[in-house]
Design a protein around this motif. Structure first.
Motif, PDB file in Angstrom:
ATOM      1  N   VAL A 299     -10.346   9.613  44.030  1.00 12.65           N
ATOM      2  CA  VAL A 299      -9.051   8.990  43.738  1.00 12.65           C
ATOM      3  C   VAL A 299      -9.263   7.842  42.758  1.00 12.65           C
ATOM      4  O   VAL A 299     -10.394   7.419  42.500  1.00 12.65           O
ATOM      5  CB  VAL A 299      -8.387   8.466  45.033  1.00 12.65           C
ATOM      6  CG1 VAL A 299      -8.129   9.593  46.000  1.00 12.65           C
ATOM      7  CG2 VAL A 299      -9.248   7.393  45.695  1.00 12.65           C
ATOM      8  N   SER A 300      -8.172   7.334  42.217  1.00 10.90           N
ATOM      9  CA  SER A 300      -8.274   6.197  41.307  1.00 10.90           C
ATOM     10  C   SER A 300      -8.653   4.948  42.076  1.00 10.90           C
ATOM     11  O   SER A 300      -8.399   4.832  43.283  1.00 10.90           O
ATOM     12  CB  SER A 300      -6.933   5.985  40.592  1.00 10.90           C
ATOM     13  OG  SER A 300      -5.944   5.570  41.512  1.00 10.90           O
ATOM     14  N   SER A 301      -9.233   4.003  41.363  1.00  7.84           N
ATOM     15  CA  SER A 301      -9.607   2.734  41.999  1.00  7.84           C
ATOM     16  C   SER A 301      -8.376   2.017  42.539  1.00  7.84           C
ATOM     17  O   SER A 301      -8.414   1.402  43.604  1.00  7.84           O
ATOM     18  CB  SER A 301     -10.327   1.834  40.993  1.00  7.84           C
ATOM     19  OG  SER A 301     -11.548   2.415  40.586  1.00  7.84           O
TER      20      SER A 301
ATOM     21  N   TYR B 243     -18.592   7.789  39.449  1.00  4.95           N
ATOM     22  CA  TYR B 243     -17.371   7.888  38.636  1.00  4.95           C
ATOM     23  C   TYR B 243     -17.081   6.566  37.921  1.00  4.95           C
ATOM     24  O   TYR B 243     -15.932   6.202  37.696  1.00  4.95           O
ATOM     25  CB  TYR B 243     -16.184   8.269  39.528  1.00  4.95           C
ATOM     26  CG  TYR B 243     -16.414   9.571  40.271  1.00  4.95           C
ATOM     27  CD1 TYR B 243     -16.191  10.788  39.659  1.00  4.95           C
ATOM     28  CD2 TYR B 243     -16.912   9.563  41.578  1.00  4.95           C
ATOM     29  CE1 TYR B 243     -16.422  11.973  40.328  1.00  4.95           C
ATOM     30  CE2 TYR B 243     -17.144  10.740  42.257  1.00  4.95           C
ATOM     31  CZ  TYR B 243     -16.907  11.952  41.627  1.00  4.95           C
ATOM     32  OH  TYR B 243     -17.141  13.124  42.280  1.00  4.95           O
ATOM     33  N   PHE B 244     -18.160   5.856  37.562  1.00  2.00           N
ATOM     34  CA  PHE B 244     -18.022   4.527  36.949  1.00  2.00           C
ATOM     35  C   PHE B 244     -17.239   4.596  35.642  1.00  2.00           C
ATOM     36  O   PHE B 244     -16.364   3.774  35.380  1.00  2.00           O
ATOM     37  CB  PHE B 244     -19.416   3.936  36.714  1.00  2.00           C
ATOM     38  CG  PHE B 244     -19.393   2.596  36.028  1.00  2.00           C
ATOM     39  CD1 PHE B 244     -19.101   1.443  36.737  1.00  2.00           C
ATOM     40  CD2 PHE B 244     -19.655   2.493  34.669  1.00  2.00           C
ATOM     41  CE1 PHE B 244     -19.080   0.210  36.117  1.00  2.00           C
ATOM     42  CE2 PHE B 244     -19.632   1.261  34.042  1.00  2.00           C
ATOM     43  CZ  PHE B 244     -19.343   0.115  34.762  1.00  2.00           C
ATOM     44  N   GLN B 245     -17.519   5.602  34.793  1.00  2.00           N
ATOM     45  CA  GLN B 245     -16.893   5.675  33.478  1.00  2.00           C
ATOM     46  C   GLN B 245     -15.397   5.957  33.551  1.00  2.00           C
ATOM     47  O   GLN B 245     -14.631   5.554  32.688  1.00  2.00           O
ATOM     48  CB  GLN B 245     -17.575   6.763  32.631  1.00  2.00           C
ATOM     49  CG  GLN B 245     -18.994   6.377  32.187  1.00  2.00           C
ATOM     50  CD  GLN B 245     -19.618   7.467  31.354  1.00  2.00           C
ATOM     51  OE1 GLN B 245     -19.600   8.637  31.724  1.00  2.00           O
ATOM     52  NE2 GLN B 245     -20.166   7.098  30.211  1.00  2.00           N
ATOM     53  N   SER B 246     -14.969   6.676  34.584  1.00  2.00           N
ATOM     54  CA  SER B 246     -13.551   7.044  34.688  1.00  2.00           C
ATOM     55  C   SER B 246     -12.764   6.115  35.595  1.00  2.00           C
ATOM     56  O   SER B 246     -11.584   6.352  35.838  1.00  2.00           O
ATOM     57  CB  SER B 246     -13.418   8.483  35.198  1.00  2.00           C
ATOM     58  OG  SER B 246     -14.056   8.617  36.463  1.00  2.00           O
ATOM     59  N   ASP B 247     -13.412   5.063  36.108  1.00  2.00           N
ATOM     60  CA  ASP B 247     -12.751   4.094  36.989  1.00  2.00           C
ATOM     61  C   ASP B 247     -12.108   4.803  38.187  1.00  2.00           C
ATOM     62  O   ASP B 247     -10.967   4.535  38.556  1.00  2.00           O
ATOM     63  CB  ASP B 247     -11.698   3.304  36.216  1.00  2.00           C
ATOM     64  CG  ASP B 247     -11.206   2.080  37.006  1.00  2.00           C
ATOM     65  OD1 ASP B 247     -11.975   1.565  37.843  1.00  2.00           O
ATOM     66  OD2 ASP B 247     -10.049   1.667  36.809  1.00  2.00           O
TER      67      ASP B 247
END
Length: 277
Positions: free
Chosen positions: A87-89, A246-250
């Motif tokens: 999921v999104s941050s 998933y660091f690059q996609s936040d």
């Protein structure tokens, strides 16, 4: 809870029951048609009465004959099942109950599918033993296609013969549809299956609720007595949150794990109704 994501406050240990356990119980048919036991132990011992204690008519004042029951046990070792959702941050950090429900629903659907696949099937280790792998189950043959409910009446009677009462039937969606389309008689549009007054969208067979699960093998319908089949759930349900992959996609990965096992202490009370090839 373990997390490598600073600021993720929406998913907390206090929400384990609401986020994982309760949604899985609602999504999984296996949890609905069995008796649930919750434990902290790695092993659960279920007693099996192989032969009841004896009884006899006796004269007043005479000694009562002693005949002990023959007991056995089934050991259930819950195995780990895990689900992962990304999921999104923002969603993971949101403390809004609706946001948490979105996260929980995704995990619950994933875990529930795996639980039902194991329960109604015969998956390899480390999955727990499912119904397809359990010996000693009563088998009923229904013919080449579903034309009436006689096989289910036979299943109900078979359970009653061993002192049990079937509380559910579970079928694959294609079989449930075929059964729902059966009519009372030729030329009638009235379905043979009766509606369940407590759940209008569900049908009953001779008073026994019919559940539907894609985990059931097509051509097979399972008849279960709820008090003779168990789902054993370990208490150590975990929710882990990490953003590392998933660091690059936040985005944030939310992983839920629970340990589940199945017990069948009275196998003769379980009925498998099948179509012939």
């Amino acid at each position: 809870m373990f997390t490598t994501s600073p600021g993720v406050t929406g998913v907390t240990p206090d929400h384990y029951a609401g986020l994982i356990i309760q949604p899985v119980q609602g999504e999984s048919v296996a949890f609905q048609v069995t008796t649930q036991l919750t434990t902290d132990a790695t092993r659960t011992h279920l007693p099996i009465v192989q032969e009841d204690a004896g009884a006899a008519w006796t004269r007043e004042g005479d000694d009562i004959p002693v005949e002990d029951a023959t007991l056995g046990e089934e050991v259930v070792i819950p195995a780990k099942v895990a689900g992962l959702t990304v999921v999104s941050s923002e969603l993971a950090e949101d403390s809004n109950p609706q946001a948490q429900q979105i996260v929980g629903d995704g995990l619950a659907r994933s875990i529930a599918r795996k639980v039902d696949a194991a329960f109604y099937g015969s998956l390899p280790h480390p999955a727990p033993r499912g119904l397809e792998a359990v010996p000693g189950i009563h088998a009923v043959t229904a013919g080449k296609k579903w034309t009436n409910l006689d096989a289910f009446l036979e299943a109900i009677a078979a359970a009653e013969t061993v002192g049990a009462t079937l509380t559910s039937f579970t079928a694959h969606p294609t079989d449930a549809l075929a059964l729902a389309q059966l009519k009372e008689q030729t030329g009638s549009n009235r379905p043979l299956l009766a509606p369940d007054p407590t759940m209008p969208t569900r049908r009953v067979i001779a008073g026994v609720p019919l559940y539907v699960s894609p985990a059931v093998t097509p051509g097979t319908v399972w008849g279960l007595p709820k008090d003779r089949v168990f789902v054993v759930l370990r208490r150590d349900v975990k929710v882990d949150v990490s953003a590392d992959a998933y660091f690059q996609s936040d985005q944030v990965a939310v992983r839920g794990t629970m340990r589940v096992g199945f017990g069948y202490p009275h196998r003769a009370a379980i009925t498998k109704v099948t179509l012939t090839p």
